[in-house]
Design a protein around this motif. Structure first.
Motif, PDB file in Angstrom:
ATOM      1  N   GLU A   1     -64.056 -14.760  60.686  1.00  0.00           N
ATOM      2  CA  GLU A   1     -64.126 -13.747  59.649  1.00  0.00           C
ATOM      3  C   GLU A   1     -62.860 -12.896  59.569  1.00  0.00           C
ATOM      4  OE1 GLU A   1     -66.916  -9.902  58.737  1.00  0.00           O
ATOM      5  OE2 GLU A   1     -67.948 -11.809  59.179  1.00  0.00           O
ATOM      6  N   ASN A   2     -62.269 -12.583  60.728  1.00  0.00           N
ATOM      7  CA  ASN A   2     -61.073 -11.745  60.726  1.00  0.00           C
ATOM      8  C   ASN A   2     -59.902 -12.432  60.026  1.00  0.00           C
ATOM      9  OD1 ASN A   2     -62.253  -9.590  62.079  1.00  0.00           O
ATOM     10  ND2 ASN A   2     -61.764 -10.434  64.105  1.00  0.00           N
ATOM     11  N   GLU A   3     -59.696 -13.711  60.319  1.00  0.00           N
ATOM     12  CA  GLU A   3     -58.615 -14.443  59.658  1.00  0.00           C
ATOM     13  C   GLU A   3     -58.874 -14.559  58.161  1.00  0.00           C
ATOM     14  OE1 GLU A   3     -56.467 -18.880  59.653  1.00  0.00           O
ATOM     15  OE2 GLU A   3     -57.752 -18.286  61.339  1.00  0.00           O
TER      16      GLU A   3
ATOM     17  N   LYS B   1     -67.416 -12.372  54.426  1.00  0.00           N
ATOM     18  CA  LYS B   1     -68.072 -13.154  55.475  1.00  0.00           C
ATOM     19  C   LYS B   1     -67.306 -14.460  55.663  1.00  0.00           C
ATOM     20  CE  LYS B   1     -71.267 -10.220  56.408  1.00  0.00           C
ATOM     21  NZ  LYS B   1     -71.196  -9.496  57.696  1.00  0.00           N
ATOM     22  N   ARG B   2     -67.600 -15.164  56.732  1.00  0.00           N
ATOM     23  CA  ARG B   2     -66.896 -16.436  56.995  1.00  0.00           C
ATOM     24  C   ARG B   2     -67.078 -17.404  55.822  1.00  0.00           C
ATOM     25  NH1 ARG B   2     -68.094 -19.400  62.407  1.00  0.00           N
ATOM     26  NH2 ARG B   2     -66.205 -20.480  61.714  1.00  0.00           N
ATOM     27  N   PRO B   3     -66.113 -18.282  55.591  1.00  0.00           N
ATOM     28  CA  PRO B   3     -66.210 -19.210  54.456  1.00  0.00           C
ATOM     29  C   PRO B   3     -67.241 -20.316  54.648  1.00  0.00           C
ATOM     30  CG  PRO B   3     -64.229 -19.660  55.729  1.00  0.00           C
ATOM     31  CD  PRO B   3     -64.809 -18.386  56.280  1.00  0.00           C
TER      32      PRO B   3
ATOM     33  N   GLN C   1     -79.992 -11.721  52.161  1.00  0.00           N
ATOM     34  CA  GLN C   1     -80.413 -10.536  51.433  1.00  0.00           C
ATOM     35  C   GLN C   1     -79.906  -9.267  52.103  1.00  0.00           C
ATOM     36  OE1 GLN C   1     -81.878 -10.624  48.476  1.00  0.00           O
ATOM     37  NE2 GLN C   1     -81.835  -8.394  48.349  1.00  0.00           N
ATOM     38  N   ARG C   2     -79.830  -9.274  53.419  1.00  0.00           N
ATOM     39  CA  ARG C   2     -79.337  -8.095  54.135  1.00  0.00           C
ATOM     40  C   ARG C   2     -77.896  -7.784  53.746  1.00  0.00           C
ATOM     41  NH1 ARG C   2     -76.432  -6.717  58.466  1.00  0.00           N
ATOM     42  NH2 ARG C   2     -75.911  -8.886  58.933  1.00  0.00           N
ATOM     43  N   GLU C   3     -77.075  -8.819  53.581  1.00  0.00           N
ATOM     44  CA  GLU C   3     -75.674  -8.610  53.218  1.00  0.00           C
ATOM     45  C   GLU C   3     -75.532  -8.129  51.777  1.00  0.00           C
ATOM     46  OE1 GLU C   3     -74.545 -12.016  56.424  1.00  0.00           O
ATOM     47  OE2 GLU C   3     -74.764 -12.513  54.303  1.00  0.00           O
ATOM     48  N   ILE C   4     -76.419  -8.615  50.908  1.00  0.00           N
ATOM     49  CA  ILE C   4     -76.426  -8.104  49.530  1.00  0.00           C
ATOM     50  C   ILE C   4     -76.769  -6.619  49.528  1.00  0.00           C
ATOM     51  CG2 ILE C   4     -77.591  -8.258  47.292  1.00  0.00           C
ATOM     52  CD1 ILE C   4     -77.982 -11.245  47.825  1.00  0.00           C
ATOM     53  N   GLN C   5     -77.761  -6.240  50.337  1.00  0.00           N
ATOM     54  CA  GLN C   5     -78.175  -4.842  50.415  1.00  0.00           C
ATOM     55  C   GLN C   5     -77.073  -3.974  51.010  1.00  0.00           C
ATOM     56  OE1 GLN C   5     -81.786  -5.307  52.670  1.00  0.00           O
ATOM     57  NE2 GLN C   5     -83.046  -5.677  50.851  1.00  0.00           N
TER      58      GLN C   5
ATOM     59  N   GLU D   1     -68.814 -18.085  51.491  1.00  0.00           N
ATOM     60  CA  GLU D   1     -68.834 -19.508  51.116  1.00  0.00           C
ATOM     61  C   GLU D   1     -68.592 -19.694  49.622  1.00  0.00           C
ATOM     62  OE1 GLU D   1     -73.133 -18.124  50.665  1.00  0.00           O
ATOM     63  OE2 GLU D   1     -71.314 -17.577  51.759  1.00  0.00           O
ATOM     64  N   HIS D   2     -68.706 -18.617  48.864  1.00  0.00           N
ATOM     65  CA  HIS D   2     -68.380 -18.590  47.439  1.00  0.00           C
ATOM     66  C   HIS D   2     -67.970 -17.167  47.085  1.00  0.00           C
ATOM     67  CE1 HIS D   2     -72.870 -17.682  47.379  1.00  0.00           C
ATOM     68  NE2 HIS D   2     -72.346 -16.597  46.802  1.00  0.00           N
TER      69      HIS D   2
END
Length: 367
Positions: free
Chosen positions: A22-24, A78-80, A86-90, A109-110
């Motif tokens: 994720e950092n890269e 987030k990582r590709p 849903q938690r990340e959307i929130q 991923e998108h």
């Protein structure tokens, strides 16, 4: 814009293939936004800023984008090879609302664009773009999110238009679901009308019912025919319109086409059901319509129900369709409700009704 999108997304595609952490990926995304004209040194790309909320708390979005000091949109990274939850959307939504920012972008991923519509209880997904070259929505993305071309008004208009399009698509899917649920009865009605109008000199009413009882009618999305059910739609993020397939075929051999009630001559399935209901009402003249509906559960038939009040038929505009509603066939409950019996019966649902009739004490035989 194709070239600019391809330049923006190419390294993201490479990162996805390599499965970078994720950092890269985060550093790469900030670099790619510089290709769209945004600059770190001007404070336009803010890396994990600590933003105070209240006296003792703060939030830290992954990337906050500014222009001339104005906060324009927030980015969740987030990582590709990740799958959005849903938690990340929130979480993205909470950043947007804490800062009163209308636009949020998820990149994992998108790429997914979220819009906090003023009258909505939650941020709405309006666009999902796969990480691929030559994507038409990708071209639109770099135009909307390029620094020189970025406009909150233009982006708001785009989001509102997308929501309207998605809502219309949702209406189409709901209409399709209705046709799948009720299509058998609708098609059967049309076929019966054809026999009555175009073949009226060839067949009696009883013969038409016999013809129809020998047919199998199914209305299904083609995805169902391939083994996948019609998806339930809980939000406009997750929708797709299927192609409906209508099939009319001869009833499989070995299935009973006619039924005898208490030793009567064998009857077509729908006429048999009518006679059962009529006989039961005659045996229990005091029963209210609600009580009769509990005895003849609508699920025994399916989408139309076994019995319906004449008021219901008028509301649904079913006159002359799907129910025995001619004057001589109207029944009356103990509380004075006039009602009709459904005509839509086939080898799919009649055996269950016949079994139910036996439980009610009737003698039933089949051919």
């Amino acid at each position: 814009m194709t070239e600019k999108w391809n330049q923006f997304v190419y390294d993201l595609c490479d990162a996805q293939q390599r499965g970078v952490d994720e950092n890269e990926y985060h550093r790469l995304i900030e670099t790619q936004f510089q290709l769209l004209g945004w600059a770190k040194y001007r404070g336009e790309i803010c890396h994990k800023p600590n933003i105070p909320i209240g006296n003792n708390n703060f939030i830290q979005p992954d990337i906050l984008m500014k222009r001339d000091g104005e906060e324009l949109f927030v980015i969740e990274v987030k990582r590709p090879i990740h799958s959005i939850s849903q938690r990340e959307i929130q979480q993205l939504e909470s950043y947007m609302r804490q800062r009163k920012i209308k636009f949020g972008v998820y990149i994992g991923e998108h790429i997914e664009l979220f819009y906090d519509k003023p009258d909505s209880t939650e941020a709405v997904s309006v666009l999902i773009i796969p990480l691929e070259l030559n994507n038409k929505f990708g071209e639109l993305f770099v135009e909307l999110f390029g620094k020189d071309s970025f406009s909150s008004n233009s982006l708001t208009e785009f989001c509102e238009k997308r929501i309207s399009e998605k809502q219309q698509e949702l209406k189409k899917i709901e209409a399709q679901k209705y046709l799948v649920a009720n299509g058998e009865a609708i098609v059967a009605d049309k076929l019966k009308q054809y026999l009555k109008n175009d073949c009226k000199d060839s067949f009696s009413e009883e013969e038409i019912e016999e013809i129809m009882s020998g047919l199998t009618i199914s209305v299904l999305p083609k995805t169902v025919l391939k083994g996948a059910p019609l998806p339930s739609v809980s939000s406009i993020r997750d929708m797709s319109l299927s192609t409906i397939s209508i099939n009319v075929s001869k009833k499989p051999a070995g299935k009973p086409a006619k039924y005898s009630l208490n030793g009567s001559p064998f009857l077509a399935a729908n006429r048999f059901v009518f006679e059962v209901v009529k006989a039961y009402v005659s045996q229990h003249p005091e029963m209210t319509f609600s009580e009769l509906e509990r005895v003849f559960d609508p699920l025994l038939q399916g989408s139309c129900g076994v019995i319906r009040s004449l008021d219901y038929l008028r509301q649904k505009n079913y006159k002359g369709q799907r129910f025995f509603d001619d004057t001589s066939s109207i029944l009356r409950s103990g509380d004075g409700v006039e009602f009709a019996v459904c005509t839509q019966w086939s080898y799919h649902n009649t055996p269950d009704f016949a079994a139910h009739a036996r439980k009610l004490g009737f003698s039933v035989e089949t051919t």
